[in-house]
Design a protein around this motif. Sequence first.
Motif, short mmCIF file in Angstrom:
data_model
loop_
_atom_site.label_atom_id
_atom_site.label_comp_id
_atom_site.label_asym_id
_atom_site.label_seq_id
_atom_site.Cartn_x
_atom_site.Cartn_y
_atom_site.Cartn_z
N GLU A 1 -65.95 71.87 47.89
CA GLU A 1 -65.45 70.70 47.17
C GLU A 1 -66.52 69.61 47.19
O GLU A 1 -66.98 69.18 48.24
CB GLU A 1 -64.11 70.20 47.70
N MET A 2 -66.91 69.20 46.00
CA MET A 2 -67.97 68.20 45.86
C MET A 2 -67.36 66.80 45.78
O MET A 2 -66.36 66.62 45.10
CB MET A 2 -68.79 68.45 44.59
N PRO A 3 -67.96 65.82 46.45
CA PRO A 3 -67.45 64.45 46.31
C PRO A 3 -67.62 63.94 44.88
O PRO A 3 -66.83 63.15 44.41
CB PRO A 3 -68.29 63.62 47.27
N TYR A 4 -68.64 64.41 44.20
CA TYR A 4 -68.82 64.06 42.80
C TYR A 4 -69.33 65.30 42.07
O TYR A 4 -70.34 65.88 42.46
CB TYR A 4 -69.82 62.91 42.62
N ASP A 5 -68.63 65.70 41.06
CA ASP A 5 -69.02 66.85 40.26
C ASP A 5 -69.99 66.38 39.18
O ASP A 5 -69.60 65.68 38.25
CB ASP A 5 -67.79 67.49 39.64
N TYR A 6 -71.26 66.75 39.31
CA TYR A 6 -72.27 66.28 38.37
C TYR A 6 -72.02 66.77 36.95
O TYR A 6 -72.56 66.21 36.00
CB TYR A 6 -73.68 66.65 38.83
N LEU A 7 -71.17 67.77 36.77
CA LEU A 7 -70.82 68.20 35.42
C LEU A 7 -70.04 67.11 34.67
O LEU A 7 -70.02 67.08 33.45
CB LEU A 7 -70.05 69.51 35.44
N GLN A 8 -69.42 66.19 35.43
CA GLN A 8 -68.75 65.05 34.79
C GLN A 8 -69.77 64.18 34.07
O GLN A 8 -69.50 63.63 33.00
CB GLN A 8 -68.00 64.21 35.82
N ALA A 9 -70.96 64.04 34.65
CA ALA A 9 -72.01 63.25 34.01
C ALA A 9 -72.52 63.95 32.76
O ALA A 9 -72.77 63.31 31.73
CB ALA A 9 -73.16 63.00 34.99
N LEU A 10 -72.66 65.25 32.84
CA LEU A 10 -73.06 66.02 31.66
C LEU A 10 -72.02 65.88 30.56
O LEU A 10 -72.35 65.68 29.38
CB LEU A 10 -73.26 67.48 32.05
N ASP A 11 -70.76 65.93 30.93
CA ASP A 11 -69.67 65.76 29.97
C ASP A 11 -69.69 64.37 29.35
O ASP A 11 -69.37 64.20 28.17
CB ASP A 11 -68.32 66.04 30.63
N ALA A 12 -70.08 63.36 30.13
CA ALA A 12 -70.16 61.99 29.60
C ALA A 12 -71.17 61.93 28.45
O ALA A 12 -70.95 61.23 27.45
CB ALA A 12 -70.54 61.02 30.70
N ILE A 13 -72.26 62.65 28.59
CA ILE A 13 -73.27 62.67 27.53
C ILE A 13 -72.72 63.40 26.31
O ILE A 13 -72.75 62.87 25.19
CB ILE A 13 -74.57 63.35 28.00
N THR A 14 -72.22 64.61 26.51
CA THR A 14 -71.78 65.42 25.36
C THR A 14 -70.62 64.75 24.62
O THR A 14 -70.58 64.77 23.39
CB THR A 14 -71.39 66.85 25.79
N THR A 15 -69.69 64.15 25.35
CA THR A 15 -68.56 63.47 24.72
C THR A 15 -69.04 62.28 23.90
O THR A 15 -68.58 62.06 22.78
CB THR A 15 -67.55 63.02 25.80
N THR A 16 -69.96 61.51 24.45
CA THR A 16 -70.46 60.34 23.74
C THR A 16 -71.22 60.74 22.48
O THR A 16 -71.01 60.16 21.41
CB THR A 16 -71.34 59.49 24.66
N VAL A 17 -72.08 61.73 22.58
CA VAL A 17 -72.83 62.20 21.42
C VAL A 17 -71.87 62.68 20.33
O VAL A 17 -72.07 62.41 19.14
CB VAL A 17 -73.83 63.31 21.81
N ALA A 18 -70.80 63.37 20.73
CA ALA A 18 -69.86 63.95 19.77
C ALA A 18 -68.99 62.90 19.06
O ALA A 18 -68.32 63.23 18.08
CB ALA A 18 -68.97 64.96 20.48
N GLU A 19 -68.99 61.66 19.53
CA GLU A 19 -68.14 60.63 18.92
C GLU A 19 -68.52 60.31 17.48
O GLU A 19 -67.75 59.71 16.77
CB GLU A 19 -68.21 59.34 19.74
N GLY A 20 -69.72 60.65 17.08
CA GLY A 20 -70.15 60.34 15.73
C GLY A 20 -71.29 59.35 15.74
O GLY A 20 -72.08 59.31 16.67
N HIS A 21 -71.34 58.52 14.72
CA HIS A 21 -72.49 57.62 14.54
C HIS A 21 -72.51 56.50 15.58
O HIS A 21 -71.52 55.82 15.80
CB HIS A 21 -72.48 57.01 13.15
N HIS A 22 -73.66 56.35 16.20
CA HIS A 22 -73.93 55.24 17.12
C HIS A 22 -74.98 54.36 16.45
O HIS A 22 -76.03 54.87 16.03
CB HIS A 22 -74.46 55.75 18.47
N ILE A 23 -74.72 53.10 16.36
CA ILE A 23 -75.66 52.21 15.67
C ILE A 23 -76.92 52.00 16.50
O ILE A 23 -78.03 52.12 16.00
CB ILE A 23 -74.99 50.86 15.32
N LEU A 24 -76.74 51.71 17.79
CA LEU A 24 -77.88 51.39 18.65
C LEU A 24 -77.95 52.31 19.86
O LEU A 24 -76.92 52.73 20.40
CB LEU A 24 -77.78 49.94 19.15
N GLN A 25 -79.17 52.56 20.31
CA GLN A 25 -79.37 53.32 21.54
C GLN A 25 -78.74 52.57 22.72
O GLN A 25 -78.21 53.19 23.64
CB GLN A 25 -80.86 53.52 21.81
N GLU A 26 -78.80 51.26 22.68
CA GLU A 26 -78.28 50.43 23.77
C GLU A 26 -76.78 50.65 23.96
O GLU A 26 -76.30 50.82 25.09
CB GLU A 26 -78.56 48.95 23.49
#
Length: 140
Positions: free
Chosen positions: A54-79
Amino acid sequence: MPSPTQNPHFEINGYRARAQIGCAPDEHGVTQETIVDLRVNLFFDPALYLDRYEMPYDYLQALDAITTTVAEGHHILQESMALKIARRVLESEHVESVDVRIRKTERYEGVESIGFFTHVDRDLLMKVDAVARARAQAGA
């Protein structure tokens, strides 16, 4: 307690995605290669070093944060894209802060990439949210 530079962290380096990102009209509705790097800074916990399933933090959650955000569609700014990724990573109680680096590799000729780097913690999220609320109230 260790200083923040001594706290444990893990990294996701060179995550490549075709993202809809950019404010220029010719960047709307198209994708371009975007590279994301994360450094997830964890709160110090000696149990992190124990060999267990059992991991205190599953690093796959961070990977999912990237993929979910990218999949949201158009992002105006990198920021703003970086902040959305960081906000998702910071949902974990084990994460103290996150460093996000985003680079667009196809937009500009003569350079390998143009990018944005930021360090995000919960204090920054509160400040950004306060600015957003103030703008919404002002009708901006």
